[in-house]
Scaffold this motif. Sequence first.
Motif, PDB file in Angstrom:
ATOM      1  N   ALA A   1      -0.351  -0.120  -5.331  1.00  0.00           N
ATOM      2  CA  ALA A   1      -0.944   0.834  -6.273  1.00  0.00           C
ATOM      3  C   ALA A   1      -0.172   2.153  -6.267  1.00  0.00           C
ATOM      4  O   ALA A   1       0.287   2.614  -5.224  1.00  0.00           O
ATOM      5  N   ARG A   2      -0.058   2.747  -7.432  1.00  0.00           N
ATOM      6  CA  ARG A   2       0.511   4.091  -7.540  1.00  0.00           C
ATOM      7  C   ARG A   2      -0.603   5.092  -7.231  1.00  0.00           C
ATOM      8  O   ARG A   2      -1.731   4.924  -7.697  1.00  0.00           O
ATOM      9  N   VAL A   3      -0.279   6.103  -6.443  1.00  0.00           N
ATOM     10  CA  VAL A   3      -1.261   7.122  -6.090  1.00  0.00           C
ATOM     11  C   VAL A   3      -0.684   8.501  -6.338  1.00  0.00           C
ATOM     12  O   VAL A   3       0.539   8.685  -6.347  1.00  0.00           O
ATOM     13  N   SER A   4      -1.570   9.450  -6.504  1.00  0.00           N
ATOM     14  CA  SER A   4      -1.184  10.838  -6.708  1.00  0.00           C
ATOM     15  C   SER A   4      -1.577  11.660  -5.491  1.00  0.00           C
ATOM     16  O   SER A   4      -2.574  11.353  -4.818  1.00  0.00           O
ATOM     17  N   GLU A   5      -0.824  12.707  -5.240  1.00  0.00           N
ATOM     18  CA  GLU A   5      -1.141  13.620  -4.146  1.00  0.00           C
ATOM     19  C   GLU A   5      -2.592  14.070  -4.281  1.00  0.00           C
ATOM     20  O   GLU A   5      -3.048  14.427  -5.373  1.00  0.00           O
ATOM     21  N   GLY A   6      -3.338  14.001  -3.189  1.00  0.00           N
ATOM     22  CA  GLY A   6      -4.737  14.417  -3.176  1.00  0.00           C
ATOM     23  C   GLY A   6      -5.716  13.284  -3.451  1.00  0.00           C
ATOM     24  O   GLY A   6      -6.912  13.424  -3.190  1.00  0.00           O
TER      25      GLY A   6
END
Length: 186
Positions: free
Chosen positions: A135-140
């Motif tokens: 999965a792609r994730v974003s900071e935070g």
Amino acid sequence: SAGAAYEIFPSAGYAMHGDASTLAAQRTMAKCFPNVWHWGTPYLPGRTISAAFENNVPAIYLEFQGKGGVEESDLEILRAGFENLAKVLGFLEGEAKLHEARGVRESTLGEEGHLQVENPSPCDGIVTHIVRAGARVSEGEIIAVVQPLDGAPAHEISAEKNGRAIMVRRFRAVKKGESLAAIIDF
């Protein structure tokens, strides 16, 4: 593979080598395997491919899902890849089918590639939520939740950077300091 405790987003990895022909050979070897991403990491002594690096021998390593078993899809990738690799190396006749990577990350920064140090559990506990491998994730963004064994409130672990979850913990029991997930940007 990732063993029983972890799941890994399938990859072909190699040490970033200063010799251009060795590095090019490693990149070609990695392309023998379909449906994997490629990860060039800094040389770290004591690793599986360290001896090859030290002797200018092209080498790759492969990481597959793990999670306590062997997936048929992983076996298919490995069969095709090793046949291609044998052709590239001249052990089998015929032309190898080389594949584009699902993504590429090459870095010579510090200890990148040492997955076991990323996103450590803050306590002994039970993993009640974990991000999906790949999965792609974003900071935070919350990537894991650990419920302490003493009944204290759950700990939410957030991604420290943007990227893709290349390794996630599948074994629910966790000890303080054990990695919950590794996030790499590619």
